[in-house]
Design an enzyme around this catalytic site. Structure first.
Site, PDB file in Angstrom:
ATOM      1  CB  SER A  52      -0.967  -0.040   1.189  1.00  0.00           C
ATOM      2  OG  SER A  52      -1.988   0.920   1.034  1.00  0.00           O
ATOM      3  CG  ASP A  93      -6.740  -2.490  -3.779  1.00  0.00           C
ATOM      4  OD1 ASP A  93      -7.396  -1.660  -3.121  1.00  0.00           O
ATOM      5  OD2 ASP A  93      -5.586  -2.843  -3.476  1.00  0.00           O
ATOM      6  CG  HIS A 140      -6.073  -1.859   0.251  1.00  0.00           C
ATOM      7  ND1 HIS A 140      -5.222  -1.698  -0.824  1.00  0.00           N
ATOM      8  CD2 HIS A 140      -5.481  -1.214   1.280  1.00  0.00           C
ATOM      9  CE1 HIS A 140      -4.187  -0.972  -0.461  1.00  0.00           C
ATOM     10  NE2 HIS A 140      -4.312  -0.665   0.810  1.00  0.00           N
TER      11      HIS A 140
END
Length: 436
Positions: free
Chosen positions: A296, A382, A411
């Site tokens: 991320s 995602d 995610h």
């Protein structure tokens, strides 16, 4: 014997009541694209088979709500549909340009909402960046790194015996970074056995938290340095970080965004290079193998570090954020933190300043310069870091690259993704020739 068996059976049944429920929900929605690889050619139609399950069988007489459209964009279709037998085929249509179309389905039952989605990719390997590369991009960052290196590192190491093992020493490390008195903190894990070892920098996802280091890498003969980005100790209780995030550190990713020299991430990007300076100064480092990895925000920092620091020999980002953040200006999804998704959020007079700042900090612009091999992992589903933005970055990389797709992951990551990332990094750092 029968009475004993009955007692054990009853006891084991009673004990099982206290166990947590399985990971799957009572009502499950399955959304399946009609291509097994979830990938289509432009002009080709994507259909989504939707099935609502209860007790693992299709649920009759249920109403679904579905939303269909390009990810992060206004829906093309949004409606309720009654399913007599718990299943329906939704016609998703196509796209006229490379990108992603998502079908989101939800069901409300007894006051609870259940949801699931699937995302079709249309020639994603042809997605091109929207973010502009400033003419003085390299000059800006070369100057910033040079000035930061003129600041004495002042490395301080505190042994953490309670975290060390028979084979590994673990330290809390702090380095001077960004300006006089400002510190960068992290956890260093080093093999105790004398020798020369490769090293890996582990960069963090968004948020603020303690860190514990990666003893297993050191057990396997790889020095690891896991850093925080907020200039505070990384060994405090979690409550301290929760208080900071709720207070002065809330939405830190917007701090200084109107000025490329005052933006919060300038100290962060420079800190990643400073962390590499520290790793390369260690007498135990082998002098040639240096990896960087993260997820991320950490995925973005991995690309940034490799793009700005030619010493990096292997890069392994998972669903990297902060890529092609200007996508919204071109009518498509942009990367987290989605600065431009709501363009009414900022005074228009400051809009140009924000776009300028983004261009100097977008991880995609750093990815253009990467020379080391790169391993990506992410999913089409995602909903925080759009795959459109990830592919835009992946597609500009000119060095050797590969992707490990977990199509249905949102995610989050599967253990298999984490293992594949770790295995790849270990293989790359222990190669005799990192360019292979």
């Amino acid at each position: 014997m029968k009475r004993l068996f009955l007692f054990l059976f009853i006891f084991s049944g009673f004990f099982s009541i206290a166990q947590p429920p399985p990971d799957h929900q009572w009502i499950e929605i399955i959304v399946t694209p009609n291509h097994t690889d979830w990938t289509y050619k432009i002009g080709e139609d994507a259909d989504f088979q939707v099935t609502v399950l209860k007790s693992n069988v299709p649920m009759p007489n249920v109403t679904i709500h579905y939303v269909l459209g390009e990810e992060q964009m206004k829906p093309e279709v949004e409606q309720d549909v009654f399913l007599e037998n718990g299943s329906i085929l939704i016609k998703g249509g196509s796209m006229a340009k490379p990108g992603f179309k998502r079908c989101l389905v939800s069901v409300e039952l007894n006051g609870k909402t259940y949801s699931a989605w699937a995302t079709a990719g249309f020639e994603p390997d042809k997605i091109e960046p929207t973010v502009k590369l400033p003419f003085d991009f390299q000059t800006f960052w070369s100057k910033a790194v040079k000035e930061n290196r003129e600041l004495p590192m002042d490395a301080r190491m505190i042994l953490l015996p309670e975290r060390s093992t028979e084979k590994v020493n673990v330290y809390e490390v702090s380095l001077q970074n960004w300006k006089n008195g400002a510190r960068l903190y992290g956890i260093l894990s080093v093999p105790k056995k004398a020798g020369k070892y490769p090293a890996v920098l582990k960069v963090p996802g968004a948020g603020i938290r303690p860190y514990y280091g990666d003893v297993q890498f050191a057990e396997d003969g790889i020095i690891s340095f896991e850093i925080g980005i907020h200039g505070i100790s990384v060994t405090m209780p979690q409550k301290n970080y929760d208080d900071l995030l709720a207070g002065w550190n809330n939405h830190y990713w917007e701090d200084g965004i109107h000025d490329k020299d005052e933006y919060f991430y300038k100290r962060v990007y420079l800190g990643c290079v400073k962390a590499n300076d520290f790793l390369c100064s260690l007498p135990q480092w082998d002098g040639k193998n240096l990896g960087v990895m993260g997820s991320s925000q950490g995925g973005a920092l991995s690309l940034v570090t490799a793009g700005i620091d030619a010493r990096v020999t292997a890069v392994a980002p998972v669903h990297p954020a902060m890529c092609d953040m200007t996508g919204y200006l071109e009518g498509r999804a942009g990367g987290w933190p989605h600065y431009l998704r709501d363009q009414t959020k900022w005074e228009w007079g400051s809009h140009d300043q924000i776009v300028e700042t983004i261009s100097y900090y977008d991880a995609l612009n750093f990815a253009r310069s990467i020379q080391a091999p790169v391993w990506f992992s992410f999913g089409y589903n995602d909903n925080v870091v759009p795959p459109t933005s990830i592919f835009a970055a992946y597609n500009v990389i000119k060095s050797k690259k590969e992707k490990f797709l977990a199509l249905e992951s949102a995610h989050w990551v599967y253990p298999e993704q984490q293992k594949a990332q770790r295995d790849w990094m270990t293989k790359m750092l222990k190669k005799k020739n990192p360019a292979e």
